[in-house]
Design a protein around this motif. Structure first.
Motif, PDB file in Angstrom:
ATOM      1  N   LEU A   6      99.789  31.889  14.084  1.00 38.47           N
ATOM      2  CA  LEU A   6     101.161  32.395  14.013  1.00 38.47           C
ATOM      3  C   LEU A   6     102.112  31.454  14.734  1.00 38.47           C
ATOM      4  O   LEU A   6     101.711  30.770  15.691  1.00 38.47           O
ATOM      5  N   ASP A  20     106.301  34.723  16.880  1.00 33.22           N
ATOM      6  CA  ASP A  20     105.497  35.865  16.437  1.00 33.22           C
ATOM      7  C   ASP A  20     104.387  36.189  17.437  1.00 33.22           C
ATOM      8  O   ASP A  20     104.040  37.362  17.625  1.00 33.22           O
ATOM      9  N   ARG A  21     103.856  35.177  18.076  1.00 36.25           N
ATOM     10  CA  ARG A  21     102.851  35.429  19.121  1.00 36.25           C
ATOM     11  C   ARG A  21     103.470  36.227  20.260  1.00 36.25           C
ATOM     12  O   ARG A  21     102.855  37.152  20.815  1.00 36.25           O
ATOM     13  N   MET A  33     103.936  39.788  19.199  1.00 41.58           N
ATOM     14  CA  MET A  33     102.658  40.483  19.152  1.00 41.58           C
ATOM     15  C   MET A  33     102.191  40.844  20.558  1.00 41.58           C
ATOM     16  O   MET A  33     101.712  41.956  20.814  1.00 41.58           O
ATOM     17  N   ALA A  92     102.800  38.535  11.526  1.00 40.51           N
ATOM     18  CA  ALA A  92     101.706  38.916  12.430  1.00 40.51           C
ATOM     19  C   ALA A  92     100.921  40.093  11.859  1.00 40.51           C
ATOM     20  O   ALA A  92      99.676  40.124  11.913  1.00 40.51           O
TER      21      ALA A  92
END
Length: 426
Positions: free
Chosen positions: A106, A110-111, A114, A147
């Motif tokens: 990702l 986006d990490r 998440m 994600a």
């Protein structure tokens, strides 16, 4: 007080031991030849191996206390093995806050999203805000579409199949909130724990009846309950505690139509496990969740990346696990048929894998293994006390909001036994 307990899994064994320690006479009835239920094992060389993969978390206080109480805590092994996802043909480690930030499948933004979303679930003190929320919608909103589509939707679909979009966020909360980074295992298999409990119950005067499938429950004239088994045995007791799945228990004795309609709604998937003994390891990964489409199993667990192969006389042990509707044809296939279906998938995941590496193989299946936790699940959980005097229901479907597992089965059994004995105090 004469008590009959139906089922010798973690719930039934814990209940039987607690009541026997309190001086009550217990008859334990189990259809299998060994105790343990879904946590039972099978012999591999000189030790036991679980039929379905298991491990413990440092937060599993109830079962850890039980293991200490029966003197097996010296055989607990604790590790931090590699837990990864298989995405686009390669594995990505995802089992810690650091691994989330290094999750190169990702983009960095986006990490971060998440990680924040997982933190919201992990540190939320109560499940209540999440119970009526669908997991897929929440995860997509808070983690972002990429994600969700890359990491989480495949796991929901892999676990729950056609029910993936129905799953409550409460299930995801439990998996995130209750778990630890370190994993534990009882060397020699969890069968050792359940054999030890069975021996303690027998030493306390309990009557253990294995290989006896419960067929029905009826009331006798003096008000007690009679349990009959398929092989013609009868047990008459003042109290019967069923640890069998709710739907199975409801078919053992007539209940009121209202009670039956209310609590005969809990759905579940069956568990399927193919275990291979190999002459070499396949990878350094312990737990590999399959996120790519087109694979016949949900997860590949290299058990001997957690517990050394030397514990199994050099065998390298691999579980290939799936949860499936109980009508699925795989539950009627032979081991050879399943293996033929799995081999091409194994070769895609592990390019160096060859059929010749397989030395031994075993296959197991169990119904009612994974409850389908949907919004409103709490209202569909029956209380332990049933409308039939003397008949109680204490099973895995009632450990909610926690996910099914050995620890919460033991914790529930302990709490129920304490309550039962307290109410009977003079």
């Amino acid at each position: 007080m004469e008590t009959a307990i139906l089922g010798a899994g973690p719930v039934g064994l814990t209940l039987a031991m607690r009541l026997a320690l309190a001086g009550q006479h217990v008859t334990l009835i189990e259809r299998e030849q060994h105790p343990g239920g879904l946590a039972a094992g099978f012999p591999v060389g000189q030790v036991w191996l679980d039929k379905f993969y298991h491990h413990l978390f440092t937060t599993d206080n109830a079962i850890l206390d039980l293991i200490r109480a029966v003197g097996l805590d010296g055989d607990l092994a604790w590790e931090m093995p590699d837990t990864s996802l298989f995405i686009h043909g390669r594995s990505y480690r995802l089992d810690s806050p650091r691994s989330v930030m290094e999750f190169s499948a990702l983009p960095v933004w986006d990490r971060l999203r998440m990680g924040i979303a997982l933190g919201m679930l992990r540190y939320a003190p109560s499940v209540r805000p999440f119970e009526r929320t669908y997991a897929d919608a929440w995860l997509r909103r808070w983690m972002g579409r990429q994600a969700y589509e890359t990491a989480w939707k495949p796991q929901l679909v892999g676990k729950f199949g056609e029910h993936a979009s129905e799953i409550s966020l409460a299930w995801m909360w439990a998996r995130t909130h209750d778990r630890s980074l370190r994993l534990g295992y009882l060397k020699g298999g969890f069968q050792r724990l359940y054999d030890r409990l069975a021996a303690i119950i027998a030493d306390l005067g309990g009557d253990l009846r294995f290989g006896a499938a419960v067929q029905g429950i009826t009331r006798v004239r003096d008000g007690r309950l009679r349990v009959t088994t398929a092989d013609g045995q009868e047990v008459v007791a003042q109290r019967v505690i069923s640890t069998l799945p709710t739907r199975v228990t409801l078919d053992l004795m007539p209940f009121t139509p209202t009670y039956y309609r209310t609590y005969n709604t809990t759905r579940a998937l069956g568990a399927h496990s193919l275990v291979l003994s190999l002459d070499r390891p396949l990878s350094p990964v312990y737990w590999l969740a399959i996120c790519d489409p087109g694979y016949p199993f949900l997860v590949a667990v290299e058990h001997t990346n957690m517990i050394a192969a030397s514990e199994y006389s050099g065998r390298h042990l691999l579980y290939l696990g799936a949860y499936l509707p109980m009508r699925h044809p795989r539950f009627h296939q032979s081991k050879e048929q399943v293996l033929e279906e799995y081999l091409p998938a194994l070769q895609r995941i592990y390019p160096g894998f060859r059929r010749a590496a397989i030395q031994e193989s075993w296959m197991f299946a169990a119904p009612y293994a994974q409850p389908i936790v949907t919004p409103g699940y709490r209202e569909r959980i029956p209380p332990h006390t049933t409308p039939i005097p003397g008949l109680y229901l204490v099973n895995m479907f009632q450990v909610y909001p926690h996910d099914r597992g050995q620890n919460y089965a033991v914790a529930m059994a302990d709490a129920f036994a304490r309550d039962l004995l307290r109410r009977e105090e003079p």
